[in-house]
Write a protein that holds these residues in place. Structure first.
Motif, PDB file in Angstrom:
ATOM      1  N   TRP A 143     -60.946 -69.300 -33.446  1.00  0.00           N
ATOM      2  CA  TRP A 143     -61.361 -70.664 -33.115  1.00  0.00           C
ATOM      3  C   TRP A 143     -62.766 -70.660 -32.533  1.00  0.00           C
ATOM      4  O   TRP A 143     -63.109 -69.811 -31.737  1.00  0.00           O
ATOM      5  N   ARG A 144     -63.565 -71.599 -32.959  1.00  0.00           N
ATOM      6  CA  ARG A 144     -64.931 -71.704 -32.439  1.00  0.00           C
ATOM      7  C   ARG A 144     -65.421 -73.139 -32.632  1.00  0.00           C
ATOM      8  O   ARG A 144     -64.839 -73.916 -33.388  1.00  0.00           O
ATOM      9  N   ILE A 145     -66.509 -73.446 -31.929  1.00  0.00           N
ATOM     10  CA  ILE A 145     -67.176 -74.720 -32.179  1.00  0.00           C
ATOM     11  C   ILE A 145     -68.066 -74.484 -33.397  1.00  0.00           C
ATOM     12  O   ILE A 145     -68.961 -73.637 -33.377  1.00  0.00           O
ATOM     13  N   PHE A 154     -61.348 -73.344 -37.165  1.00  0.00           N
ATOM     14  CA  PHE A 154     -60.967 -71.940 -37.253  1.00  0.00           C
ATOM     15  C   PHE A 154     -61.950 -71.203 -38.151  1.00  0.00           C
ATOM     16  O   PHE A 154     -62.187 -71.593 -39.291  1.00  0.00           O
ATOM     17  N   HIS A 155     -62.530 -70.114 -37.633  1.00  0.00           N
ATOM     18  CA  HIS A 155     -63.462 -69.302 -38.416  1.00  0.00           C
ATOM     19  C   HIS A 155     -62.660 -68.196 -39.082  1.00  0.00           C
ATOM     20  O   HIS A 155     -62.112 -67.319 -38.411  1.00  0.00           O
ATOM     21  N   THR A 156     -62.606 -68.235 -40.412  1.00  0.00           N
ATOM     22  CA  THR A 156     -61.701 -67.351 -41.156  1.00  0.00           C
ATOM     23  C   THR A 156     -62.263 -65.960 -41.414  1.00  0.00           C
ATOM     24  O   THR A 156     -61.637 -65.152 -42.099  1.00  0.00           O
ATOM     25  N   ILE A 158     -65.849 -63.042 -40.157  1.00  0.00           N
ATOM     26  CA  ILE A 158     -66.927 -62.775 -39.200  1.00  0.00           C
ATOM     27  C   ILE A 158     -68.257 -63.056 -39.900  1.00  0.00           C
ATOM     28  O   ILE A 158     -68.357 -62.967 -41.127  1.00  0.00           O
ATOM     29  N   ASP A 159     -69.257 -63.412 -39.094  1.00  0.00           N
ATOM     30  CA  ASP A 159     -70.607 -63.600 -39.629  1.00  0.00           C
ATOM     31  C   ASP A 159     -71.451 -62.411 -39.196  1.00  0.00           C
ATOM     32  O   ASP A 159     -71.498 -62.077 -38.008  1.00  0.00           O
ATOM     33  N   ILE A 160     -72.088 -61.789 -40.159  1.00  0.00           N
ATOM     34  CA  ILE A 160     -72.990 -60.667 -39.873  1.00  0.00           C
ATOM     35  C   ILE A 160     -74.400 -61.140 -40.178  1.00  0.00           C
ATOM     36  O   ILE A 160     -74.734 -61.451 -41.329  1.00  0.00           O
ATOM     37  N   PRO A 233     -79.734 -66.904 -42.642  1.00  0.00           N
ATOM     38  CA  PRO A 233     -79.219 -65.804 -43.466  1.00  0.00           C
ATOM     39  C   PRO A 233     -78.167 -64.953 -42.754  1.00  0.00           C
ATOM     40  O   PRO A 233     -78.404 -64.472 -41.648  1.00  0.00           O
ATOM     41  N   HIS A 234     -77.023 -64.817 -43.376  1.00  0.00           N
ATOM     42  CA  HIS A 234     -75.943 -63.963 -42.865  1.00  0.00           C
ATOM     43  C   HIS A 234     -74.905 -63.773 -43.957  1.00  0.00           C
ATOM     44  O   HIS A 234     -74.927 -64.478 -44.967  1.00  0.00           O
ATOM     45  N   VAL A 235     -74.021 -62.805 -43.738  1.00  0.00           N
ATOM     46  CA  VAL A 235     -72.870 -62.649 -44.632  1.00  0.00           C
ATOM     47  C   VAL A 235     -71.645 -63.109 -43.863  1.00  0.00           C
ATOM     48  O   VAL A 235     -71.420 -62.675 -42.738  1.00  0.00           O
ATOM     49  N   HIS A 236     -70.899 -64.008 -44.466  1.00  0.00           N
ATOM     50  CA  HIS A 236     -69.591 -64.379 -43.921  1.00  0.00           C
ATOM     51  C   HIS A 236     -68.600 -63.475 -44.655  1.00  0.00           C
ATOM     52  O   HIS A 236     -68.504 -63.507 -45.878  1.00  0.00           O
ATOM     53  N   PHE A 237     -67.878 -62.644 -43.890  1.00  0.00           N
ATOM     54  CA  PHE A 237     -66.977 -61.645 -44.484  1.00  0.00           C
ATOM     55  C   PHE A 237     -65.540 -61.918 -44.059  1.00  0.00           C
ATOM     56  O   PHE A 237     -65.272 -62.122 -42.878  1.00  0.00           O
TER      57      PHE A 237
HETATM   58 ZN   LIG Z   1     -68.671 -67.522 -41.191  1.00  0.00          ZN
END
Ligand SMILES: [Zn+2]
Length: 266
Positions: A143-145, A154-156, A158-160, A233-237
């Motif tokens: 959970w995050r804002i 809900f963030h499904t 991680i963001d790198i 720029p990021h990867v959502h994994f």
């Molecule tokens: Zn993400």
């Protein structure tokens, strides 16, 4: 073997030369046969030839084929050789061997050839999953804002955080289930690993795979971007098991030299 020798001799002599040849597609060629013939993985061929897809391949078409598995990388900021090596999960010596005059810094905006040959062997045997990109985790699973919608969601995954154009690697071997645009995710790759396990790689600037392609752990499947719903720029994994999103950090290696370390003070 001979092409590698010529390549090495040219690098030693220090001549200015291209890192690839132009190959003209022959009748009967497929991406698979070209990949096998040159010993270059299909995702690498597609990285060099972004306009190509299995169905668009035409006799007479010219393809750029690198002499050894590797890609061109254009840093958006000046990097040390050691930073560059980390982004590709390889040893600086491997980059030096192929770019003898590279020096200790890689200038922003200047293209450099980075070999990929050992990505699979240098560190991937240690864990079932590998980190898909080198960077810092900017947003955790759970959970995050939401940074754009500004409400609790809900963030499904991680963001790198990583620079645009940085390599994105297959975290595990499998078969590509989806490769294309999906709202929110932007340019998305989904790899099916069997037993209901899937990994997602989102917001890419470039996709180097297609549906049905078998990829190996450590293959360079795409490049970091900021497509879809993204603030930078990021990867959502994601790691999904039976379609349910799990915390990817629980599956990723923690002890390897190249494992990205979270900056705990942030
Ligand atoms: Zn993400």
């Amino acid at each position: 073997m001979r092409k590698i020798l010529v390549f090495l001799i040219l690098s030693i002599v220090g001549l200015t030369f291209a890192f690839y040849i132009n190959y003209q597609v022959q009748s009967g060629d497929t991406l698979y046969s070209i990949s096998k013939g040159f010993g270059i993985p299909i995702p690498v061929i597609l990285d060099w030839n972004p306009e190509v897809s299995p169905s668009s391949l035409k006799v007479g078409q010219k393809l750029k084929i690198p002499f050894v598995p590797g890609v061109m990388y254009k840093p958006v900021k000046t990097l040390t050789l050691s930073d560059l090596a980390k982004i590709f999960f390889i040893d600086p010596e491997e980059i030096l061997a192929i770019n003898p005059s590279i020096g200790s810094k890689v200038t922003a905006g200047k293209e450099v050839f980075v070999p990929l040959g050992k990505v699979n062997t240098s560190f991937t045997q240690l864990a079932d999953y590998i980190w898909p990109a080198y960077g810092r985790i900017s947003s955790e699973f759970g959970w995050r804002i939401h940074p754009i919608y500004n409400k609790t969601m809900f963030h499904t995954g991680i963001d790198i955080t990583a620079d645009t154009g940085n390599p994105v690697f297959a975290s595990r071997s499998g078969v590509v289930k989806f490769a294309g645009w999906k709202s929110g995710y932007g340019n998305l790759i989904i790899i099916d690993h069997g037993s209901g396990i899937e990994t997602y790689y989102a917001h890419l600037s470039k996709i180097n795979v297609f549906v049905g392609l078998r990829v190996e752990k450590g293959d360079l499947i795409g490049r970091v971007g900021s497509t879809g719903t993204s603030t930078g720029p990021h990867v959502h994994f994601e790691v999904r098991i039976g379609s349910e999103a799990n915390d990817p950090v629980a599956y990723l290696p923690r002890t390897n030299t190249y494992v990205m370390r979270r900056v705990l003070s942030e």
